[in-house]
Design a protein around this motif. Sequence first.
Motif, short mmCIF file in Angstrom:
data_model
loop_
_atom_site.label_atom_id
_atom_site.label_comp_id
_atom_site.label_asym_id
_atom_site.label_seq_id
_atom_site.Cartn_x
_atom_site.Cartn_y
_atom_site.Cartn_z
N GLN A 147 0.85 -1.19 0.00
CA GLN A 147 0.00 0.00 0.00
C GLN A 147 0.88 1.23 0.00
N GLU A 152 -3.36 3.75 5.99
CA GLU A 152 -2.62 2.50 6.18
C GLU A 152 -3.46 1.46 6.92
N TRP A 180 0.55 -1.73 -8.21
CA TRP A 180 -0.75 -1.62 -7.57
C TRP A 180 -1.85 -1.99 -8.56
N CYS A 192 -3.86 7.21 -3.15
CA CYS A 192 -3.70 5.95 -2.44
C CYS A 192 -3.68 4.83 -3.47
N VAL A 194 -2.95 0.60 -4.02
CA VAL A 194 -2.91 -0.63 -3.23
C VAL A 194 -2.91 -1.85 -4.16
#
Length: 220
Positions: A147, A152, A180, A192, A194
């Motif tokens: 991530q 988090e 990601w 963000c 991930v």
Amino acid sequence: MKILSWNCRGIGDPATVRELRDLVERSSPSVLCLVETQLQKSRVEGLRFSLGFDFSFGVGSTGRSGGICVLWKNSVDISIKSFSQYHVDAWVTEPGIDQWRLSCFYGEATRSLRYKTWNTMTRLRGESTLPWMCIGDFNEILRADEQHGPNERGSAQIEAFKEAVDVCGLADLGYRGLDWTWEKKVAGGHQCRVHLDRALVTACWSFLFPFATLGHLTTV
């Protein structure tokens, strides 16, 4: 054989269907796993005609959440064994290759309920000894460095996923491409990113397909 797994994040929009159709034409998969379709079973199964597949099996979404569909061509024989809101489990038979098992997963979106997905995985492990691949969006990471950006995840929820993977005797297949598979701009303008989508396989599956690779494709 080529498998394409795609998180639709809603496939009711015509533009999304067109993008998926283009992706299928470029990659020519024998099997297509769609997750987070956000559609009823009958509607998503009906996509097989426009996408060029011969068969399909879907699990409808709960309201605007979830939904899974597996589509396949007649070059491969797929027998659906079980399903839930988190998975579709199938046995795969193709000419000249030992039978193996494919489970398409969509992990529980609510963090506090994600243990239900891991319970499903561990239950499935005891139902067959066939070479096994689990593929899809698990909505969780295996390592903290998967991530990038804010929000988090707690170590306990990562460890719960890792424990389920270990109990099932699975290993990450690895990947080529971007690091990601999901990104979103969050509060403060931060990005963000991930790694939520992956393929997990047993040792005997890797022995059956020693040259198998996973690539992260880019889409609009």
